[in-house]
Structure formats: C-alpha cells, structure tokens
Design a protein around this motif. Structure first.
Motif, PDB file in Angstrom:
ATOM      1  N   PHE A  98     -17.290  27.323 108.265  1.00 32.19           N
ATOM      2  CA  PHE A  98     -18.373  26.321 108.818  1.00 32.19           C
ATOM      3  C   PHE A  98     -19.232  26.646 108.353  1.00 32.19           C
ATOM      4  O   PHE A  98     -21.201  26.118 107.781  1.00 32.19           O
ATOM      5  CB  PHE A  98     -18.422  26.081 109.747  1.00 32.19           C
ATOM      6  CG  PHE A  98     -17.513  25.328 110.908  1.00 32.19           C
ATOM      7  CD1 PHE A  98     -16.990  24.228 110.064  1.00 32.19           C
ATOM      8  CD2 PHE A  98     -15.936  25.884 111.671  1.00 32.19           C
ATOM      9  CE1 PHE A  98     -15.794  23.090 111.079  1.00 32.19           C
ATOM     10  CE2 PHE A  98     -14.707  25.669 111.684  1.00 32.19           C
ATOM     11  CZ  PHE A  98     -14.853  23.909 111.553  1.00 32.19           C
ATOM     12  N   ALA A  99     -20.304  28.129 108.366  1.00 36.33           N
ATOM     13  CA  ALA A  99     -21.113  28.165 107.654  1.00 36.33           C
ATOM     14  C   ALA A  99     -21.713  28.516 106.802  1.00 36.33           C
ATOM     15  O   ALA A  99     -22.797  27.639 105.693  1.00 36.33           O
ATOM     16  CB  ALA A  99     -21.405  29.900 108.149  1.00 36.33           C
ATOM     17  N   ALA A 100     -20.705  28.810 106.002  1.00 32.10           N
ATOM     18  CA  ALA A 100     -20.475  28.653 104.226  1.00 32.10           C
ATOM     19  C   ALA A 100     -20.261  26.954 103.851  1.00 32.10           C
ATOM     20  O   ALA A 100     -21.501  26.940 102.548  1.00 32.10           O
ATOM     21  CB  ALA A 100     -19.378  29.150 103.411  1.00 32.10           C
ATOM     22  N   ALA A 101     -19.593  26.053 104.683  1.00 34.19           N
ATOM     23  CA  ALA A 101     -19.974  24.779 104.204  1.00 34.19           C
ATOM     24  C   ALA A 101     -21.241  24.390 104.293  1.00 34.19           C
ATOM     25  O   ALA A 101     -22.272  23.658 103.108  1.00 34.19           O
ATOM     26  CB  ALA A 101     -19.154  24.063 104.695  1.00 34.19           C
ATOM     27  N   LEU A 102     -22.223  24.602 104.788  1.00 28.49           N
ATOM     28  CA  LEU A 102     -23.520  24.255 105.188  1.00 28.49           C
ATOM     29  C   LEU A 102     -24.255  24.858 104.179  1.00 28.49           C
ATOM     30  O   LEU A 102     -25.310  24.227 104.027  1.00 28.49           O
ATOM     31  CB  LEU A 102     -23.897  24.669 107.268  1.00 28.49           C
ATOM     32  CG  LEU A 102     -23.840  24.322 107.946  1.00 28.49           C
ATOM     33  CD1 LEU A 102     -23.612  24.201 109.522  1.00 28.49           C
ATOM     34  CD2 LEU A 102     -23.787  22.431 107.988  1.00 28.49           C
ATOM     35  N   ASP A 103     -23.668  26.101 103.801  1.00 32.93           N
ATOM     36  CA  ASP A 103     -25.135  26.864 103.476  1.00 32.93           C
ATOM     37  C   ASP A 103     -24.663  26.280 101.944  1.00 32.93           C
ATOM     38  O   ASP A 103     -25.108  26.979 100.824  1.00 32.93           O
ATOM     39  CB  ASP A 103     -24.520  28.579 103.192  1.00 32.93           C
ATOM     40  CG  ASP A 103     -25.699  28.950 104.713  1.00 32.93           C
ATOM     41  OD1 ASP A 103     -26.313  28.314 105.060  1.00 32.93           O
ATOM     42  OD2 ASP A 103     -25.728  30.362 104.563  1.00 32.93           O
ATOM     43  N   GLY A 104     -23.415  25.849 101.242  1.00 27.52           N
ATOM     44  CA  GLY A 104     -23.455  25.083 100.214  1.00 27.52           C
ATOM     45  C   GLY A 104     -22.917  26.123  99.163  1.00 27.52           C
ATOM     46  O   GLY A 104     -22.250  26.050  97.851  1.00 27.52           O
ATOM     47  N   LYS A 105     -22.333  27.073 100.052  1.00 29.09           N
ATOM     48  CA  LYS A 105     -21.034  28.166  99.682  1.00 29.09           C
ATOM     49  C   LYS A 105     -19.557  27.644  99.169  1.00 29.09           C
ATOM     50  O   LYS A 105     -19.868  26.589 100.173  1.00 29.09           O
ATOM     51  CB  LYS A 105     -21.153  29.587 100.348  1.00 29.09           C
ATOM     52  CG  LYS A 105     -22.540  30.116  99.830  1.00 29.09           C
ATOM     53  CD  LYS A 105     -23.240  31.652 100.501  1.00 29.09           C
ATOM     54  CE  LYS A 105     -24.463  31.591 100.124  1.00 29.09           C
ATOM     55  NZ  LYS A 105     -25.087  32.872 100.756  1.00 29.09           N
ATOM     56  N   VAL A 106     -18.809  28.205  98.697  1.00 27.97           N
ATOM     57  CA  VAL A 106     -17.422  27.736  99.108  1.00 27.97           C
ATOM     58  C   VAL A 106     -16.848  28.750 100.346  1.00 27.97           C
ATOM     59  O   VAL A 106     -17.410  29.674 100.778  1.00 27.97           O
ATOM     60  CB  VAL A 106     -17.064  29.386  98.642  1.00 27.97           C
ATOM     61  CG1 VAL A 106     -15.193  28.664  97.998  1.00 27.97           C
ATOM     62  CG2 VAL A 106     -16.936  28.966  96.204  1.00 27.97           C
ATOM     63  N   ALA A 107     -16.512  27.406 100.587  1.00 24.69           N
ATOM     64  CA  ALA A 107     -15.444  27.623 102.044  1.00 24.69           C
ATOM     65  C   ALA A 107     -13.612  28.455 102.113  1.00 24.69           C
ATOM     66  O   ALA A 107     -13.711  27.280 101.144  1.00 24.69           O
ATOM     67  CB  ALA A 107     -15.740  25.684 102.958  1.00 24.69           C
ATOM     68  N   ARG A 108     -13.704  29.735 102.198  1.00 22.44           N
ATOM     69  CA  ARG A 108     -12.317  29.886 102.076  1.00 22.44           C
ATOM     70  C   ARG A 108     -11.802  29.885 103.294  1.00 22.44           C
ATOM     71  O   ARG A 108     -12.198  30.216 104.574  1.00 22.44           O
ATOM     72  CB  ARG A 108     -13.167  31.903 101.914  1.00 22.44           C
ATOM     73  CG  ARG A 108     -13.993  31.736 100.888  1.00 22.44           C
ATOM     74  CD  ARG A 108     -14.067  33.229 100.517  1.00 22.44           C
ATOM     75  NE  ARG A 108     -15.220  33.498  98.939  1.00 22.44           N
ATOM     76  CZ  ARG A 108     -14.743  33.258  98.215  1.00 22.44           C
ATOM     77  NH1 ARG A 108     -12.897  33.461  97.122  1.00 22.44           N
ATOM     78  NH2 ARG A 108     -15.356  33.606  97.390  1.00 22.44           N
TER      79      ARG A 108
ATOM     80  N   LEU B 285     -27.116  29.397 113.687  1.00 17.85           N
ATOM     81  CA  LEU B 285     -26.690  29.869 112.710  1.00 17.85           C
ATOM     82  C   LEU B 285     -28.121  29.979 112.214  1.00 17.85           C
ATOM     83  O   LEU B 285     -28.405  28.124 110.992  1.00 17.85           O
ATOM     84  CB  LEU B 285     -25.718  29.806 112.099  1.00 17.85           C
ATOM     85  CG  LEU B 285     -24.119  30.808 112.218  1.00 17.85           C
ATOM     86  CD1 LEU B 285     -24.307  30.185 114.008  1.00 17.85           C
ATOM     87  CD2 LEU B 285     -23.486  31.707 111.540  1.00 17.85           C
ATOM     88  N   THR B 286     -28.575  30.778 111.063  1.00 15.89           N
ATOM     89  CA  THR B 286     -29.592  30.786 110.280  1.00 15.89           C
ATOM     90  C   THR B 286     -28.897  30.755 108.562  1.00 15.89           C
ATOM     91  O   THR B 286     -28.170  31.248 108.298  1.00 15.89           O
ATOM     92  CB  THR B 286     -30.475  32.041 110.258  1.00 15.89           C
ATOM     93  OG1 THR B 286     -29.815  33.016 109.946  1.00 15.89           O
ATOM     94  CG2 THR B 286     -31.559  32.279 111.414  1.00 15.89           C
ATOM     95  N   PRO B 287     -29.460  29.726 107.956  1.00 19.86           N
ATOM     96  CA  PRO B 287     -28.952  29.679 106.448  1.00 19.86           C
ATOM     97  C   PRO B 287     -28.987  31.013 106.092  1.00 19.86           C
ATOM     98  O   PRO B 287     -29.787  32.659 106.317  1.00 19.86           O
ATOM     99  CB  PRO B 287     -29.950  29.435 105.712  1.00 19.86           C
ATOM    100  CG  PRO B 287     -30.356  28.445 106.984  1.00 19.86           C
ATOM    101  CD  PRO B 287     -31.038  29.450 107.675  1.00 19.86           C
ATOM    102  N   GLY B 288     -28.286  31.742 105.406  1.00 19.15           N
ATOM    103  CA  GLY B 288     -27.698  32.780 104.281  1.00 19.15           C
ATOM    104  C   GLY B 288     -26.770  33.166 105.292  1.00 19.15           C
ATOM    105  O   GLY B 288     -26.312  34.469 104.394  1.00 19.15           O
ATOM    106  N   THR B 289     -25.411  32.900 106.325  1.00 15.37           N
ATOM    107  CA  THR B 289     -25.206  33.830 107.216  1.00 15.37           C
ATOM    108  C   THR B 289     -23.779  34.451 106.795  1.00 15.37           C
ATOM    109  O   THR B 289     -23.223  34.895 106.441  1.00 15.37           O
ATOM    110  CB  THR B 289     -25.214  32.942 108.101  1.00 15.37           C
ATOM    111  OG1 THR B 289     -26.221  33.225 109.574  1.00 15.37           O
ATOM    112  CG2 THR B 289     -23.707  33.928 109.076  1.00 15.37           C
ATOM    113  N   ALA B 290     -23.317  33.384 106.130  1.00 16.91           N
ATOM    114  CA  ALA B 290     -21.891  32.768 105.492  1.00 16.91           C
ATOM    115  C   ALA B 290     -22.035  33.386 103.843  1.00 16.91           C
ATOM    116  O   ALA B 290     -23.219  34.358 102.971  1.00 16.91           O
ATOM    117  CB  ALA B 290     -21.960  32.014 105.023  1.00 16.91           C
ATOM    118  N   VAL B 291     -20.946  34.472 103.798  1.00 10.32           N
ATOM    119  CA  VAL B 291     -20.450  35.353 102.820  1.00 10.32           C
ATOM    120  C   VAL B 291     -20.189  34.366 101.694  1.00 10.32           C
ATOM    121  O   VAL B 291     -18.683  33.683 101.785  1.00 10.32           O
ATOM    122  CB  VAL B 291     -19.794  36.417 102.753  1.00 10.32           C
ATOM    123  CG1 VAL B 291     -19.412  36.781 101.943  1.00 10.32           C
ATOM    124  CG2 VAL B 291     -19.588  37.184 103.833  1.00 10.32           C
TER     125      VAL B 291
END
Length: 321
Positions: free
Chosen positions: A176-186, A314-320
C-alpha cells in the motif's frame, strides 16, 4: 473472582488486530478496557485505557481484573515468537482465569504446515517449522485448559491480514505505501497462486462473535474472509482503486533469503514459504454454519479503506522500493 460485568478486555490494543477489536466492541456498546504497554490508544466512548505489562502473571491479572471476556491480541515481534509467545500466553491465561473470564485468542494458520487443498479446523497440526510448532503448542495448551475446566477458551484463526492500521504485515507497506509512493508494489511469494487475505475489521467482528456466543467455547474457528485472490489480482485491485497503472513484482525466495541476512523479520518468512509458493486457502464454512451468515468486506472496498488510512497516516517515502 468470577466476572460480574459486561467488561471486555483487549490485550495488545494498540496493535492492528487489537485496535480493530476495540473499535468493534465500542461500536456495539460494550464496556471496553484497552490494554497495552504505553497506555496510548485512540479515544473512543466507553473505552477505558490501561497501561500494563501482561508478560508477567501479576501484570496480566491486573489488566484482566473484572473482565467477562479477554481478547488475547498481543504478540511478540514476528521473529521472537518461539522465544516469547508461550510465556506471554501463559501469563494471559493466568490473568483471564483469575478474573473468571472467557479467553478469545487471535490466532493464525501456521500450525497446519504445508497442505493440499483448503484448510479446515479438523486438520492435524502438521507444521514442523519452529514458528508453526509454537502456534500448534499454544493452541493445544489453550484447548486443554478449556477441557480441564480451568479456563473458558475460544480460538479465532485468520490468514495474512490487511486494513487500516495494518503495517507490520506482508500485505502492508510493501504494497500500500509503495503503491501510493509510485514505487514497486511487492507481493511476498508467487503472484499466480490463490491466497486467503483477511481484512482487519472482519477479523475483529469474527473475534467478537466468538467472545459473545457460548457456542464458540472449546473450539478453534476460521474467521470469514472475502474469496481468495492471487497476488496479481490483489495488486491489480490496488492500482485500480488508485486509478492508474503501477509497477508490481514478486518477492521470490532468493530475494527473501538475501534480504533476510539483514532483516530478521524477512528472514523468519522463510520458515513458512510454503504459504507463498502454492495455494493457501482457508475454509470458514464451520463458522457460518454455526453462527449464521457473515458478510465479509469485498476486497475492492477493503482496499479502498486501507489506502485511505495509509494516505492519512503515513508520510511519503515510507515504502521501500
């Protein structure tokens, strides 16, 4: 002394499952005591907050005093289950028994080990890995306590959870955090295998049913969930709710081993990798046959609510990445 009031005590009340149980109980008008180490939980009408250490018999007895039902939603860190979970649960049992309360244990599906086909409550506890065995041993001890008459017990089992507040889960920040951050959702494991996923508010509603219905006593129950999805189907629903395409990937076994060299939580996933490379489906028909229809939240609605929570908390950048 036996409990004489409608007091429902939730242990681990700041955790994902515990906080969901607190909200369900409060919404139904029950008296609630929310227990955790910090004494900080969301303020809700009718909820008493108790700061305490339930890893000791004295602390657990103080937390459970006067309870009619105790919900054991507390857990050690994932990679510390084997070392710490049995003694924690023993202290909780002492606390609930001293209060004359019924104990509802929030459990999972690890004890069954690798299976062929949907999991049902009558399956043997075949897990051979340490985390699966400790889950099996705790369930056996709890049901034995009920059989002996020393403690009323009901066990509710759920699969991997997600939902508002669900951060420390395989379907949490990496999705969820990754998807919101525009990163790869794993997704942890293969993307093409069906997997039962439990939504936190549904878990809580199921546990409260077990706590308030005597027919639940002395048994383990699989809690109802929406139909299983493959990892790819789940990730597709996340990006459909976001209204844009996104990047998805599977966290495979080699990468899990590599990350596990530095991260003990990821390392511990390896013990139960059989949950992630083949179908992992729970059958909750025993629950609905006994207690009646249960409308599980559709995944699309649950995903929308989960994304809303992540946006707000959650703040932006939380996801790995």
């Amino acid at each position: 002394m036996p409990a004489v009031s409608d007091l429902h005590v939730v242990l681990g009340a700041s955790g994902a499952v515990g906080s969901s149980v607190v909200r369900v109980l409060a919404s139904q008008g029950h008296r609630v005591r929310a227990v955790n180490r910090s004494g900080r939980v969301p303020a809700l009408p009718g909820v008493e907050v108790h700061r305490g250490d339930i890893t000791t018999s004295a602390g657990a007895k103080a937390a459970c005093d006067g309870a009619q039902v105790v919900y054991h939603c507390a857990a050690p860190a994932y990679h510390r289950w084997v070392q710490e979970f049995p003694s924690l649960t023993d202290a909780v049992c002492q606390g609930a028994a001293a209060a004359g309360a019924k104990l509802v244990f929030a459990d999972n599906l690890y004890m069954y080990g690798p299976v062929a086909g949907p999991m049902t409550e009558d399956m043997p506890y075949a897990a051979r890995n340490p985390m699966g065995r400790v889950r099996a041993e705790m369930a056996e001890a709890l049901l034995a306590a009920h059989l002996s008459g020393s403690l009323r017990v009901a066990i509710g089992r759920a699969s991997d959870y997600y939902g508002p507040g669900g951060v420390n889960t395989s379907v949490g920040t990496t999705v969820f955090a990754a998807a919101l951050d525009g990163k790869v959702a794993r997704w942890s494991g293969r993307l093409d295998q069906p997997h039962t996923l439990s939504y936190l508010p549904d878990i809580a509603k199921g546990l409260v049913v077990l706590g308030t219905d005597g027919r639940a006593d002395g048994q383990a129950w699989h809690l109802p969930a929406a139909p299983p999805l493959t990892g790819q189907q789940f990730l597709d629903l996340v990006f459909a709710e976001l209204g844009r395409p996104g990047r998805t990937a599977a966290l495979g076994r080699p990468m899990q081993r590599l990350i596990g060299l530095m991260n003990p939580t990821v390392r511990a996933l390896g013990e139960s990798w059989y949950q992630r490379d083949r179908p992992f489906v729970a059958d909750a028909s025993k629950f609905t046959r006994t207690f009646g229809p249960f409308v599980a939240t559709p995944h699309a609605d649950a995903i929308a609510a989960t994304l809303d929570w992540y946006r707000a908390n959650l703040t932006p950048g939380t996801a790995v990445s």
